[in-house]
Design a protein around this motif. Structure first.
Motif, mmCIF file in Angstrom:
data_model
loop_
_atom_site.group_PDB
_atom_site.id
_atom_site.type_symbol
_atom_site.label_atom_id
_atom_site.label_comp_id
_atom_site.label_asym_id
_atom_site.label_seq_id
_atom_site.Cartn_x
_atom_site.Cartn_y
_atom_site.Cartn_z
ATOM 1 N N LYS A 68 2.908 21.024 55.776
ATOM 2 C CA LYS A 68 3.993 20.989 56.755
ATOM 3 C C LYS A 68 3.551 20.104 57.902
ATOM 4 O O LYS A 68 2.372 19.763 58.039
ATOM 5 N N TYR A 69 4.501 19.723 58.751
ATOM 6 C CA TYR A 69 4.168 18.939 59.936
ATOM 7 C C TYR A 69 4.974 19.489 61.103
ATOM 8 O O TYR A 69 6.206 19.526 61.056
ATOM 9 N N SER B 38 8.389 12.380 63.525
ATOM 10 C CA SER B 38 8.938 13.500 62.756
ATOM 11 C C SER B 38 9.800 12.991 61.604
ATOM 12 O O SER B 38 9.709 13.470 60.462
ATOM 13 N N TYR C 128 7.696 11.722 58.648
ATOM 14 C CA TYR C 128 7.198 12.775 57.757
ATOM 15 C C TYR C 128 8.317 13.329 56.882
ATOM 16 O O TYR C 128 8.079 13.689 55.717
ATOM 17 N N LYS C 129 9.517 13.406 57.405
ATOM 18 C CA LYS C 129 10.645 13.809 56.565
ATOM 19 C C LYS C 129 10.868 12.778 55.456
ATOM 20 O O LYS C 129 11.184 13.135 54.323
ATOM 21 N N THR D 19 9.144 19.497 57.843
ATOM 22 C CA THR D 19 8.843 19.052 59.202
ATOM 23 C C THR D 19 9.576 19.907 60.223
ATOM 24 O O THR D 19 10.738 20.260 60.033
#
Length: 552
Positions: A26-27, A55, A58-59, A65
């Motif tokens: 996860k982020y 963000s 990362y998605k 995220t």
């Protein structure tokens, strides 16, 4: 035959590459929560666009995220600001918090959680943290005597202040760092033994957790000079607006403890089964680095909670190399600029000219220059030229024609297409390092090359198959560039990709690393509907005018 074989092997290498990435499970990224004593300004928006851009990347990599932002609504300054307007303080907070949310929504900030420190959920989290610290013997009654900065809501040591003379030749004490006035206070408070965590804080800072690293040494030196006990409360008669200390209503929880706990609120702490803690990155401005790199990790150590994995500390925006302030009349209104330049245009400018390490200089003329040069001329023009009815009457995205490619395009010019598929690895590193200006530099370089190739081969003068070969290269450059720029300019990227006929399920990491339409000349796809130019050219600004709204 040898040249053809070599170049096709090179192209297939990118076509077949899986480019395996080591991705987190996860982020979780955060911005500061913004203090509600004034309207939002361009610096607030910059922090959020920066965090939102990473963000979104990362998605794009299909990592779950989480992105939190919000407003800091307690403290003396908020209470005074509301009083000046003769507004009930909660209504004042509601109105101003809504302005921040409205700004972020207009700027396409895709946050997961918007934390308000006046919310019941946050108050419960703060009370839980307080009770846990108290149960561990880490909160004790004491007294504080020393300097206090009202504007920063911070207790200040003697070596952080100096005496100056004002315009009336009167002596007053101010903070050395920013010139803000301080006052001498003496009051009974609840205290936190910050010095107990000296060694652990040094060890943590030695892990290079702060980016850029230039802030690490001054923090370590300050810690080693001797950390004082930290006041965790104010007497309620001195700070009426805040969360009461559990069991001690005559005391209010210190606004900075209240504020940093927002990250735990966003992580759904203490519901550990649902918690996404720790944060992978806190995005903060350089003026609040001490609170996030000393006080906050000490609180987490005291709670036996994991520490954040990174603190990204960025510099500030100035105007004409001066700090923005109402008194100078040089505050940049972000809502006005969104109206002038569009959300994508303003995001692009902030990410291109914004600097992590050095203060950036805001300029309206520079914003117009960046948007016109890169988004209108370079990206928009290549898309427009390659999809125009005259040159592309069938309105198709031609597939790759290897025979024409080998016979028409020189070995040197073939690199324009080959280098497109190196973009993914390059921008991935830059995004993860918050070097968004390097992302832009990399993508624009490939688009410049594609524009030059288009102009050199003059597809309007070629036969149909040769023309479509050049169109394939041009449109492929637009496709890959827009995939790479999606986190920065989400709306414009979406518009361009729709024009190319690229579906929503063709816009992920696997699509940016693989060439499209490689199945042969007859595999072309139809373009999407034409809806006008990608972005209208902006009119050149006259004299800089940062503090007045443009007339109708």
């Amino acid at each position: 035959m040898v040249k053809r074989s070599l170049s096709l092997v090179f192209l297939r290498k990118f076509h077949k590459s899986s480019r395996g990435l080591k991705l987190p499970e996860k982020y979780f990224i955060t911005t500061p929560i913004y203090y509600l004593n004034a309207e939002p300004h361009i610096g607030h928006l910059y922090s959020n666009v920066l965090a939102d851009t990473v963000s979104r990347w990362y998605k794009f990599l299909q990592v779950p995220t989480y992105f939190s932002t919000g407003t800091d609504e307690h403290g003396i300054k908020v209470f005074h600001a509301a009083s000046k307007l003769n507004k009930p303080v909660q209504i004042f907070c509601d109105d101003l918090s809504h302005k921040f949310q409205n700004l972020f929504d207009k700027a396409l900030i895709d946050y997961t959680t918007f934390v308000r420190t006046t919310s019941p959920q946050h108050c419960r989290t703060v009370e839980h943290v307080w009770n846990k610290l108290e149960s561990r013997g880490l909160i004790m009654e004491g007294s504080y005597e020393g300097w206090y900065c009202v504007s920063d809501e911070a207790f200040v040591s003697q070596d952080q202040v100096m005496q100056v003379q004002d315009e009336h030749d009167s002596n007053r004490m101010v903070m050395i760092e920013n010139g803000n006035a301080v006052e001498w206070v003496k009051e009974k408070n609840f205290m936190f033994p910050l010095s107990k965590f000296t060694d652990r804080l040094i060890q943590w800072l030695d892990t290079k957790v702060i980016q850029p690293d230039l802030y690490t040494l001054p923090l370590k030196q300050w810690i080693k000079s001797g950390l004082p006990d930290l006041s965790l409360s104010r007497q309620s008669d001195k700070c009426q607006w805040g969360i009461p200390v559990p069991g001690h209503p005559s005391h209010t929880i210190y606004v900075w403890l209240d504020a940093v706990v927002n990250y735990l609120t966003a992580a759904n702490y203490p519901l550990e089964d649902d918690s996404i803690w720790p944060a992978d990155c806190h995005v903060v401005g350089k003026d609040i680095i001490k609170f996030h790199a000393v006080y906050w990790p000490a609180f987490l150590m005291a709670l036996d909670l994991p520490l954040p994995k990174k603190i990204l500390c960025h510099s500030h925006w100035q105007v004409n190399k001066e700090k923005m302030s109402k008194s100078r009349g040089n505050v940049v209104d972000p809502v006005d600029r969104l109206g002038r330049y569009s959300a994508d245009g303003l995001r692009y400018y902030l990410m291109k000219d914004g600097s992590i390490q050095y203060d950036s200089n805001y300029s309206d003329s520079r914003a117009v220059e960046c948007i016109n040069s890169d988004l209108v001329n370079t990206l928009g023009n290549l898309l427009s030229r390659s999809t125009g009815q005259n040159i592309n009457p069938k309105q198709i995205f031609p597939s790759f024609d290897k025979d024409v490619f080998e016979s028409l395009v020189t070995e040197a010019d073939r690199k324009v297409l080959f280098q497109l598929y190196q973009i993914a690895d390059q921008v991935n590193i830059h995004y993860q390092n918050f070097a968004i200006n390097r992302v832009i530099e990399t993508v624009m370089s490939r688009l410049y090359d594609a524009n030059a190739l288009f102009q050199h081969y003059k597809p309007w003068s070629l036969n149909e198959r040769e023309c479509q070969c050049i169109l394939h290269i041009s449109l492929e450059a637009v496709r890959v560039a827009c995939l790479a720029l999606q986190p920065i300019i989400p709306n414009l990227s979406d518009k361009a990709l729709k024009r190319l006929g690229i579906e929503d399920n063709e816009r992920s990491w696997s699509d940016i690393i693989h060439p499209i339409n490689m199945q042969g000349f007859h595999g072309s796809r139809s373009l999407g509907r034409h809806t006008g130019p990608l972005l209208e050219r902006l009119k050149t600004c006259g004299a800089e005018n940062v503090n007045k709204r443009r007339g109708p």
